[in-house]
Design a protein around this motif. Structure first.
Motif, PDB file in Angstrom:
ATOM      1  N   ASN A  46       4.778  -6.753   6.451  1.00  0.00           N
ATOM      2  CA  ASN A  46       4.201  -6.724   7.793  1.00  0.00           C
ATOM      3  C   ASN A  46       3.008  -5.773   7.846  1.00  0.00           C
ATOM      4  O   ASN A  46       2.008  -6.057   8.488  1.00  0.00           O
ATOM      5  N   ASP A  47       3.115  -4.605   7.199  1.00  0.00           N
ATOM      6  CA  ASP A  47       2.023  -3.635   7.194  1.00  0.00           C
ATOM      7  C   ASP A  47       0.785  -4.209   6.527  1.00  0.00           C
ATOM      8  O   ASP A  47      -0.334  -3.991   6.977  1.00  0.00           O
ATOM      9  N   THR A  48       0.979  -4.958   5.441  1.00  0.00           N
ATOM     10  CA  THR A  48      -0.159  -5.547   4.743  1.00  0.00           C
ATOM     11  C   THR A  48      -0.894  -6.513   5.660  1.00  0.00           C
ATOM     12  O   THR A  48      -2.116  -6.464   5.764  1.00  0.00           O
ATOM     13  N   ALA A  49      -0.153  -7.378   6.338  1.00  0.00           N
ATOM     14  CA  ALA A  49      -0.779  -8.331   7.258  1.00  0.00           C
ATOM     15  C   ALA A  49      -1.468  -7.598   8.402  1.00  0.00           C
ATOM     16  O   ALA A  49      -2.587  -7.942   8.785  1.00  0.00           O
ATOM     17  N   LEU A  50      -0.820  -6.564   8.945  1.00  0.00           N
ATOM     18  CA  LEU A  50      -1.408  -5.784  10.036  1.00  0.00           C
ATOM     19  C   LEU A  50      -2.677  -5.080   9.560  1.00  0.00           C
ATOM     20  O   LEU A  50      -3.689  -5.094  10.254  1.00  0.00           O
ATOM     21  N   ASN A  51      -2.619  -4.473   8.384  1.00  0.00           N
ATOM     22  CA  ASN A  51      -3.801  -3.787   7.849  1.00  0.00           C
ATOM     23  C   ASN A  51      -4.951  -4.755   7.619  1.00  0.00           C
ATOM     24  O   ASN A  51      -6.107  -4.413   7.843  1.00  0.00           O
ATOM     25  N   GLN A  52      -4.647  -5.967   7.150  1.00  0.00           N
ATOM     26  CA  GLN A  52      -5.697  -6.962   6.947  1.00  0.00           C
ATOM     27  C   GLN A  52      -6.339  -7.347   8.274  1.00  0.00           C
ATOM     28  O   GLN A  52      -7.561  -7.467   8.365  1.00  0.00           O
ATOM     29  N   ARG A  53      -5.509  -7.530   9.316  1.00  0.00           N
ATOM     30  CA  ARG A  53      -6.057  -7.863  10.637  1.00  0.00           C
ATOM     31  C   ARG A  53      -6.902  -6.714  11.169  1.00  0.00           C
ATOM     32  O   ARG A  53      -7.973  -6.920  11.714  1.00  0.00           O
ATOM     33  N   GLN A  54      -6.400  -5.475  11.016  1.00  0.00           N
ATOM     34  CA  GLN A  54      -7.144  -4.316  11.504  1.00  0.00           C
ATOM     35  C   GLN A  54      -8.451  -4.162  10.747  1.00  0.00           C
ATOM     36  O   GLN A  54      -9.480  -3.879  11.356  1.00  0.00           O
ATOM     37  N   GLU A  58     -12.070  -4.230  12.380  1.00  0.00           N
ATOM     38  CA  GLU A  58     -13.025  -3.138  12.202  1.00  0.00           C
ATOM     39  C   GLU A  58     -14.316  -3.633  11.565  1.00  0.00           C
ATOM     40  O   GLU A  58     -15.408  -3.195  11.945  1.00  0.00           O
ATOM     41  N   ALA A  59     -14.205  -4.550  10.612  1.00  0.00           N
ATOM     42  CA  ALA A  59     -15.402  -5.102   9.971  1.00  0.00           C
ATOM     43  C   ALA A  59     -16.244  -5.873  10.983  1.00  0.00           C
ATOM     44  O   ALA A  59     -17.484  -5.771  10.973  1.00  0.00           O
ATOM     45  N   THR A  60     -15.590  -6.624  11.860  1.00  0.00           N
ATOM     46  CA  THR A  60     -16.313  -7.355  12.899  1.00  0.00           C
ATOM     47  C   THR A  60     -17.010  -6.380  13.842  1.00  0.00           C
ATOM     48  O   THR A  60     -18.187  -6.553  14.167  1.00  0.00           O
TER      49      THR A  60
END
Length: 189
Positions: A46-54, A58-60
């Motif tokens: 779950n953390d990996t998916a959350l970090n990818q979304r975050q 942030e990149a956007t």
């Protein structure tokens, strides 16, 4: 076809999470305790998916802010539109700016806040170097006022572009260095 997929999904869910699948729980164990254990075991997924979304978010935001600064530096604030910022940022979703910043003013505010934080961080470093046993001299106050901006302009190309785009606003910042100095002296006394 749909029934087969549903039963396959249910079987996968039972393998992954027997608590949600409704398997029997041995006496003395609560569903809550098992659920917490299950979540802790699978937290890294779950953390990996959350970090990818975050990180995508942030990149956007970074792309939108950088595009806005470039356009403002080239054309002036009054000559840019939300659409031009979105296009310059390479965003396909036209509502990305509104999603992250609500409107153009929100974006400009976020840009100012980001760079103000950079200046404040440098200002705090300079202030920490002052001799705290004596009252600050004029040179100390002048260094505190202009030093961080000059240091950032020397070291950070993004800050130089920011100054080019918002030079007037930087010169007349909302939180003057003297106010910062007074607040810091009071809290350290």
């Amino acid at each position: 076809f749909g029934v087969c997929q549903a039963s396959e999904s249910q079987a996968a869910a039972q393998q992954l999470n027997p608590i949600l699948a409704g398997d029997r729980i041995e006496s003395g164990e609560s569903k809550t305790k098992l659920w917490i254990e299950y979540k802790m075991e699978n937290k890294s997924l779950n953390d990996t998916a959350l970090n990818q979304r975050q990180s995508r978010s942030e990149a956007t935001q970074d792309a939108l802010m950088h595009a806005a600064i470039l356009l403002i530096a080239e054309n002036g604030l009054e000559n840019i539109s939300i659409r031009s910022i979105i296009e310059a940022a390479g965003q396909k979703n036209e509502s990305a700016l509104q999603y992250h910043f609500k409107n153009r003013d929100g974006l400009i505010n976020a840009i100012h806040q980001r760079h103000s934080r950079k200046v404040d961080q440098h200002r705090q470093l300079i202030f920490a170097a002052f001799n705290k046993t004596k009252k600050p001299q004029l040179i100390d106050v002048a260094t505190l006022m202009v030093g961080p901006a000059f240091e950032l302009a020397k070291l950070d190309p993004d800050y130089r572009l920011y100054v080019k785009a918002f030079g007037r606003e930087v010169a007349f910042s909302e939180i003057p260095a003297l106010q910062f100095l007074n607040q810091s002296i009071k809290t350290n006394s």
